[in-house]
Every structure is written in C-alpha cells, then in structure tokens.
Scaffold this active site. Structure first.
Site, PDB file in Angstrom:
ATOM      1  CB  ILE A 100      -0.975   0.010   1.202  1.00 52.84           C
ATOM      2  CG1 ILE A 100      -2.091   1.025   0.969  1.00 52.84           C
ATOM      3  CG2 ILE A 100      -0.243   0.275   2.512  1.00 52.84           C
ATOM      4  CD1 ILE A 100      -3.268   0.872   1.911  1.00 52.84           C
ATOM      5  CD  GLU A 179      -0.384  -6.563   5.349  1.00 52.58           C
ATOM      6  OE1 GLU A 179       0.603  -7.311   5.532  1.00 52.58           O
ATOM      7  OE2 GLU A 179      -0.993  -6.514   4.266  1.00 52.58           O
ATOM      8  CG  ASP A 187      -7.465  -4.591   6.236  1.00 48.30           C
ATOM      9  OD1 ASP A 187      -6.662  -4.526   5.301  1.00 48.30           O
ATOM     10  OD2 ASP A 187      -7.931  -3.593   6.812  1.00 48.30           O
TER      11      ASP A 187
HETATM   12  C1  LIG Z   1      -7.132  -1.132   3.892  1.00 53.72           C
HETATM   13  C2  LIG Z   1      -5.681  -1.479   3.850  1.00 53.72           C
HETATM   14  C3  LIG Z   1      -5.330  -2.178   2.642  1.00 53.72           C
HETATM   15  C4  LIG Z   1      -4.120  -2.691   2.398  1.00 53.72           C
HETATM   16  C5  LIG Z   1      -3.039  -2.672   3.323  1.00 53.72           C
HETATM   17  C6  LIG Z   1      -1.817  -3.108   2.989  1.00 53.72           C
HETATM   18  C7  LIG Z   1      -0.720  -3.043   3.972  1.00 53.72           C
HETATM   19  C8  LIG Z   1       0.644  -3.011   3.376  1.00 53.72           C
HETATM   20  O1  LIG Z   1       0.856  -3.007   2.206  1.00 53.72           O
HETATM   21  S1  LIG Z   1       1.885  -2.962   4.543  1.00 53.72           S
HETATM   22  C9  LIG Z   1       3.332  -2.697   3.587  1.00 53.72           C
HETATM   23  C10 LIG Z   1       3.653  -1.245   3.382  1.00 53.72           C
HETATM   24  N1  LIG Z   1       4.889  -1.167   2.649  1.00 53.72           N
HETATM   25  C11 LIG Z   1       6.081  -1.011   3.210  1.00 53.72           C
HETATM   26  O2  LIG Z   1       6.223  -0.872   4.400  1.00 53.72           O
HETATM   27  C12 LIG Z   1       7.257  -1.073   2.251  1.00 53.72           C
HETATM   28  C13 LIG Z   1       7.995   0.235   2.207  1.00 53.72           C
HETATM   29  N2  LIG Z   1       9.006   0.208   1.159  1.00 53.72           N
HETATM   30  C14 LIG Z   1      10.166  -0.479   1.245  1.00 53.72           C
HETATM   31  O3  LIG Z   1      10.437  -1.177   2.184  1.00 53.72           O
HETATM   32  C15 LIG Z   1      11.137  -0.297   0.111  1.00 53.72           C
HETATM   33  O4  LIG Z   1      10.735   0.785  -0.653  1.00 53.72           O
HETATM   34  C16 LIG Z   1      11.295  -1.530  -0.810  1.00 53.72           C
HETATM   35  C17 LIG Z   1       9.964  -2.045  -1.286  1.00 53.72           C
HETATM   36  C18 LIG Z   1      12.043  -2.631  -0.066  1.00 53.72           C
HETATM   37  C19 LIG Z   1      12.124  -1.126  -2.047  1.00 53.72           C
HETATM   38  O5  LIG Z   1      13.344  -0.544  -1.631  1.00 53.72           O
HETATM   39  P1  LIG Z   1      14.196   0.366  -2.649  1.00 53.72           P
HETATM   40  O6  LIG Z   1      14.258  -0.317  -3.958  1.00 53.72           O
HETATM   41  O7  LIG Z   1      15.451   0.688  -1.945  1.00 53.72           O
HETATM   42  O8  LIG Z   1      13.322   1.681  -2.891  1.00 53.72           O
HETATM   43  P2  LIG Z   1      13.173   2.969  -1.942  1.00 53.72           P
HETATM   44  O9  LIG Z   1      14.336   3.870  -2.171  1.00 53.72           O
HETATM   45  O10 LIG Z   1      12.871   2.575  -0.577  1.00 53.72           O
HETATM   46  O11 LIG Z   1      11.833   3.667  -2.538  1.00 53.72           O
HETATM   47  C20 LIG Z   1      11.856   4.256  -3.804  1.00 53.72           C
HETATM   48  C21 LIG Z   1      10.728   5.252  -3.852  1.00 53.72           C
HETATM   49  O12 LIG Z   1       9.487   4.562  -3.647  1.00 53.72           O
HETATM   50  C22 LIG Z   1       8.795   5.113  -2.524  1.00 53.72           C
HETATM   51  N3  LIG Z   1       8.089   4.047  -1.822  1.00 53.72           N
HETATM   52  C23 LIG Z   1       8.530   2.804  -1.544  1.00 53.72           C
HETATM   53  N4  LIG Z   1       7.609   2.115  -0.886  1.00 53.72           N
HETATM   54  C24 LIG Z   1       6.545   2.939  -0.734  1.00 53.72           C
HETATM   55  C25 LIG Z   1       5.252   2.785  -0.139  1.00 53.72           C
HETATM   56  N5  LIG Z   1       4.858   1.623   0.399  1.00 53.72           N
HETATM   57  N6  LIG Z   1       4.425   3.836  -0.163  1.00 53.72           N
HETATM   58  C26 LIG Z   1       4.769   4.990  -0.739  1.00 53.72           C
HETATM   59  N7  LIG Z   1       5.989   5.202  -1.352  1.00 53.72           N
HETATM   60  C27 LIG Z   1       6.846   4.170  -1.336  1.00 53.72           C
HETATM   61  C28 LIG Z   1       9.908   5.718  -1.672  1.00 53.72           C
HETATM   62  O13 LIG Z   1       9.371   6.672  -0.818  1.00 53.72           O
HETATM   63  C29 LIG Z   1      10.811   6.279  -2.740  1.00 53.72           C
HETATM   64  O14 LIG Z   1      10.212   7.467  -3.225  1.00 53.72           O
HETATM   65  P3  LIG Z   1      11.124   8.766  -3.491  1.00 53.72           P
HETATM   66  O15 LIG Z   1      10.165   9.797  -3.972  1.00 53.72           O
HETATM   67  O16 LIG Z   1      12.121   8.353  -4.523  1.00 53.72           O
HETATM   68  O17 LIG Z   1      11.760   9.121  -2.186  1.00 53.72           O
END
Ligand SMILES: CC/C=C\C=C\CC(=O)SCCNC(=O)CCNC(=O)[C@H](O)C(C)(C)COP(=O)(O)OP(=O)(O)OC[C@H]1O[C@@H](n2cnc3c(N)ncnc32)[C@H](O)[C@@H]1OP(=O)(O)O
Length: 310
Positions: A100, A179, A187
């Site tokens: 997400i 999550e 969920d």
């Molecule tokens: C009703 C609810 C419904 C659904 C719920 C779902 C729950 C979930 O999905 S929980 C999981 C949430 N996700 C995370 O916690 C993951 C966060 N991201 C990471 O851990 C990493 O980005 C990675 C996936 C391991 C990839 O790493 P890497 O390749 O090193 O990229 P980054 O430099 O970290 O990110 C690049 C760029 O993408 C943006 N970004 C990454 N993940 C997210 C995200 N989940 N949401 C929004 N943006 C994300 C990150 O901010 C970077 O953006 P820039 O603008 O370049 O800074």
C-alpha cells in the site's frame, strides 16, 4: 527485454493490436501506464493473453488510491472480454510491489469521515470492503491469472498474489506479510487466502505474526510459488509461455476448471461434487469436448483447435 518480447509477439499477432474497443486490449505504452489507467500498463502480447503490469516503478509500484480503483475496472473488463482467456500480472522495474502507498493511505484509510463513532465505523467498513474488492475481482475473474514476482512483494503484494491462480517468482524475490509492522492486521485477503495456499498453518502464522521476509527458495518449498526463475526476463518469458498453453485450450474447460477449483477450496468434497455436476450438466454439452476428443485421438495438441470465443 520485456518490451522486445511483447513487440515480437505483437508483430506476429498484428490483428490483435489494432485499436480495440476497450482499454484492456490496448497495447502497453512503452513509456508508462495505458490510458485511461494511471497505474497499470495493459497489453495483449499474444492471442487471448492479457498482460497487466503494475506501473509505478519510481514508487516501487506502491498501491495508491488510483491503483485500488483501476484494478477493479481492469478486471471487470477482462472478465467480460471474450478475446482474453488468461491474464499475466507483473510489476515494472526491479520490485513487484512495495504494498500500500503509505503516503496515500493516510488520507482515506486513517481518517474515515463520520459524525459519530457508528458513522465513522460504518464508513471505515465500506472503505475496507472497497479495498478487499481490488483483489477479490482477481479471484472472481473466470480467466486464470498468472502472477510473476521479482524483488520485493510486500504487504498488499501478498494479498494480491494469493488471489491469483499461479505464482511464479525470480531467484531474488522475497515476500513479506508486513502489516503487523505498520500496526494493522492484514485485511485485504492474506489472512484468508494464504493459509489455503501454503500447507503449513504454523508457517503462515509465523510469517503473519513476525513479518519476516520469505525468500524465493522457501516460497517454492512452501508452495507459495510453483516455479522460480533465474531472472525477470526468464520469468516473464516463462509466464507468457504458460499463459499461451492455457490460452490455447478450450475456454469452457479452462474457465470451468478455475471456477470449480476455487469453489472446492471453500466447500466440502460433497458440496464441490454437487456444484461440479450442476456446472457440467450444461458445460459438457459444449462442442469443445468433441473437438478436443477428436484432436486427442489424432494425437494432436488442443492448441491446434480453433475454439469459439466465450
Ligand atoms: C485497507 C488497507 C489495505 C491494504 C493494506 C496493505 C498493507 C501493506 O501493504 S503494509 C506494507 C507497506 N509497505 C512497506 O512498508 C514497504 C515500504 N518500502 C520499502 O520497504 C522499500 O521501498 C522496498 C519495497 C524494499 C524497495 O526498496 P528500494 O528499492 O530501496 O526503494 P526505496 O528507495 O525505498 O523507494 C523508492 C521510492 O518509492 C517510494 N516508496 C517505496 N515504498 C513505498 C510505499 N509503500 N508507499 C509509498 N511510497 C513508497 C519511496 O518513498 C521512494 O520514493 P522517493 O520519492 O524516490 O523518495
């Protein structure tokens, strides 16, 4: 490389990519999402095969508000499109999905509107149901869905892939039921579907309660994925080849198989058999049975048969 594979397939199937009626039959725009979508690139790389690519690679295909809506729109069209018999889902870039969009999530999921607790809760319930629908449409779609995962598959990514029928991954793939780390119980499908995908309840519990990463080899060993490929190029070639095998077979047989497998997963054997008998009392009357049986007797592949659209 993917663009090359798709371009070659399109050249071979030129008639398929002439301007179509619906967005799902459009050619993948090499630069990004396929309008009207803003998060999905949709193409038809081979006859009766639709390829959906999650397309926000700069944000690691994080699932923003548009994504949750567009998947429903896309799969609703695909379910009704007689020119699609099988779907391949993949992610642009090095990562399948970061789950997400945490930046987008705050506005809707964390701040539901309502004048009092009952109304706020009711609105929250509707929001969650809407999010659940994004992946339930995949399961309800009668066309089989093959998903191809490279790199990270986090949070909502696991919800997505567990709603698909066949899961493939690359050697560098990892899966994380993330999550609990962000303070919520998953969920939108993982807690309901993952236990039905992986045999070991203990492993499911461990993954969901600790949010530890599971890498490709363990994913294969546990049954989360059926095949592991050395890299993304090989995986996409393998996914398209598999999709071609499925698309070449009777759509009556293929779609009946998907629908009944899912029904049987959720019902007793007796209920499943009853449903199957009711299904096949009409579907067995298809011309596809005679055509396929004749080809089999002649030792020909079912892929040599022309089946009517369904
Ligand atoms: C009703 C609810 C419904 C659904 C719920 C779902 C729950 C979930 O999905 S929980 C999981 C949430 N996700 C995370 O916690 C993951 C966060 N991201 C990471 O851990 C990493 O980005 C990675 C996936 C391991 C990839 O790493 P890497 O390749 O090193 O990229 P980054 O430099 O970290 O990110 C690049 C760029 O993408 C943006 N970004 C990454 N993940 C997210 C995200 N989940 N949401 C929004 N943006 C994300 C990150 O901010 C970077 O953006 P820039 O603008 O370049 O800074």
């Amino acid at each position: 490389a993917m663009a090359f594979i798709i371009r070659s397939a399109l050249v071979k199937n030129r008639s398929l990519w002439l301007p179509g009626l619906s967005a799902v039959r459009a050619v993948s725009s090499p630069g990004g999402p396929t309008p009207p979508f803003t998060t999905l690139s949709v193409s038809q790389p081979a006859t009766a095969v639709t390829h959906i690519e999650l397309h926000r690679p700069e944000k690691r295909n994080a699932m923003n508000k548009a994504f949750w809506r567009e998947m429903v729109e896309c799969f609703t069209q695909i379910a009704e499109d007689p020119d699609c018999r099988v779907v391949v889902v993949s992610g642009a870039g090095d990562v399948f999905t970061a789950g997400i969009d945490l930046m987008d999530m705050a506005s809707e999921v964390l701040q539901p509107e309502g004048d009092d607790m009952a109304r706020t809760s009711w609105n929250m319930r509707r929001i969650i149901a809407k999010y659940q629908e994004t992946f339930s449409v995949i399961e309800r779609c009668p066309k089989p869905v093959v998903v191809a995962v490279q790199g990270a598959c986090v949070g909502g990514g696991v919800d997505l892939i567990t709603a698909c029928d066949i899961r493939l991954c690359t050697q560098d793939a990892w899966f994380q039921v993330k999550e609990v780390d962000i303070g919520l119980a998953a969920d939108v499908g993982t807690l309901q579907r993952l236990p039905k995908v992986i045999g070991s309840r203990s492993l499911v519990n461990e993954l969901a309660l600790t949010a530890r990463k599971m890498y490709a080899d363990e994913a294969k060993e546990s049954g989360l994925v059926s095949r592991v490929f050395p890299d993304k190029e090989a995986m996409l070639a393998g996914a398209l080849e598999m999709a071609g095998e499925i698309a070449g077979r009777s759509p009556v047989a293929v779609q009946g198989t998907k629908v009944n497998l899912i029904y049987s997963r959720d019902h007793s054997v007796a209920e499943g058999l009853n449903y199957m008998a009711t299904w096949n009392m009409s579907m067995l009357q298809t011309e596809d049975v005679m055509k396929s049986a004749a080809a089999s007797m002649e030792k020909k592949s079912p892929k040599t048969i022309t089946f009517s659209k369904l």
